[in-house]
Design an enzyme around this catalytic site. Structure first.
Site, PDB file in Angstrom:
ATOM      1  N   CYS A  13      37.431  29.748  50.207  1.00 45.15           N
ATOM      2  CA  CYS A  13      37.365  30.914  51.094  1.00 45.15           C
ATOM      3  C   CYS A  13      37.692  32.167  50.273  1.00 45.15           C
ATOM      4  CB  CYS A  13      38.293  30.752  52.302  1.00 45.15           C
ATOM      5  SG  CYS A  13      40.060  30.673  51.885  1.00 45.15           S
ATOM      6  N   ASN A  16      41.976  31.894  49.389  1.00 43.92           N
ATOM      7  CA  ASN A  16      42.587  30.561  49.213  1.00 43.92           C
ATOM      8  C   ASN A  16      44.022  30.517  49.747  1.00 43.92           C
ATOM      9  OD1 ASN A  16      43.441  28.350  46.401  1.00 43.92           O
ATOM     10  ND2 ASN A  16      42.603  27.763  48.370  1.00 43.92           N
ATOM     11  N   CYS A  18      44.335  31.066  53.607  1.00 49.26           N
ATOM     12  CA  CYS A  18      44.224  30.768  55.047  1.00 49.26           C
ATOM     13  C   CYS A  18      43.364  29.537  55.330  1.00 49.26           C
ATOM     14  CB  CYS A  18      43.654  31.964  55.802  1.00 49.26           C
ATOM     15  SG  CYS A  18      44.709  33.427  55.789  1.00 49.26           S
ATOM     16  N   ARG A  19      42.050  29.667  55.134  1.00 50.49           N
ATOM     17  CA  ARG A  19      41.135  28.618  55.582  1.00 50.49           C
ATOM     18  C   ARG A  19      41.003  27.464  54.614  1.00 50.49           C
ATOM     19  NH1 ARG A  19      36.318  32.768  56.525  1.00 50.49           N
ATOM     20  NH2 ARG A  19      37.450  33.717  54.778  1.00 50.49           N
ATOM     21  N   SER A  20      40.762  27.742  53.327  1.00 51.23           N
ATOM     22  CA  SER A  20      40.474  26.623  52.415  1.00 51.23           C
ATOM     23  C   SER A  20      41.672  25.705  52.164  1.00 51.23           C
ATOM     24  CB  SER A  20      39.838  27.120  51.107  1.00 51.23           C
ATOM     25  OG  SER A  20      40.619  28.085  50.465  1.00 51.23           O
ATOM     26  N   ASP A 130      37.510  34.144  59.231  1.00 54.40           N
ATOM     27  CA  ASP A 130      38.753  34.543  58.566  1.00 54.40           C
ATOM     28  C   ASP A 130      39.832  34.851  59.617  1.00 54.40           C
ATOM     29  OD1 ASP A 130      40.702  35.572  56.920  1.00 54.40           O
ATOM     30  OD2 ASP A 130      39.468  37.198  56.105  1.00 54.40           O
TER      31      ASP A 130
END
Ligand code: WE7
Length: 158
Positions: A13, A16, A18-20, A130
């Site tokens: 993301c 690196n 939050c999401r990934s 995001d």
């Protein structure tokens, strides 16, 4: 690195944090529970260099913990080598996808299949948004999307 036929996936993301890291931790937990984690190289990274070395976002960590998952990941940026060593690079939104495709062009011998993680969603939500300026519910939504997509991705690669 993907050696001796290991399967490999890098979740990506923007930062690196939050999401990934959520996707990576969810996939590692599923592969562990399925007894196949030793067959996989699993990591996550950022398109940006903004957060290198940072822990995941506290809201993401709280969300994972709520679901019984821990991670000790620290943010890193995607490197040229990643495009040679990872079979799959799975990202979250169209902006990640264009950044990765741009970076792949400057990698010597990109072998990676660069895809949206959401392309595996049985509920067809292609974009994992995001949650940086979002709420705890947005992190929970990211988590649930990662669960659906990682499950389908693991099944397809088993
Ligand atoms: C984010 C982010 C996210 C946005 N994680 N950051 Cl301040 C900034 C600038 C360049 C790269 C990064 Cl990674 C960051 C910090 C970390 N998930 N999302 N920034 C974001 C969201 C919407 C509009 C603009 C930004 C910068």
């Amino acid at each position: 690195m993907a050696t001796n036929g290991a399967k490999s996936v890098l979740f990506v993301c923007l930062g690196n944090i939050c999401r990934s890291p959520i996707a990576e931790a969810v996939f590692r937990k599923m592969a562990t529970d399925a007894g196949v984690v030793d067959k996989w190289v699993i990591d996550s990274g950022a398109t940006s260099d903004w957060n290198i070395g940072s822990s995941p976002d506290a809201r993401g960590l709280a969300c994972l913990r709520k679901h019984g998952i821990e991670t000790s990941h620290r943010a890193r940026q995607v490197t040229r080598e990643d495009f040679m060593s990872f079979e799959y690079i799975l990202c979250m939104d169209e902006s990640n996808l264009s950044e990765l495709n741009r970076k792949a062009k400057s990698a010597t011998n990109s072998q990676a299949k660069i895809e949206l993680l959401g392309s595996y969603d049985p509920e067809n939500q292609r974009i994992i948004k995001d949650p940086y300026y979002g709420s705890d519910e947005d992190f929970e939504k990211v988590y649930q999307q990662c669960v659906r997509c990682c499950k389908a991705f693991l099944e397809r690669n088993s």
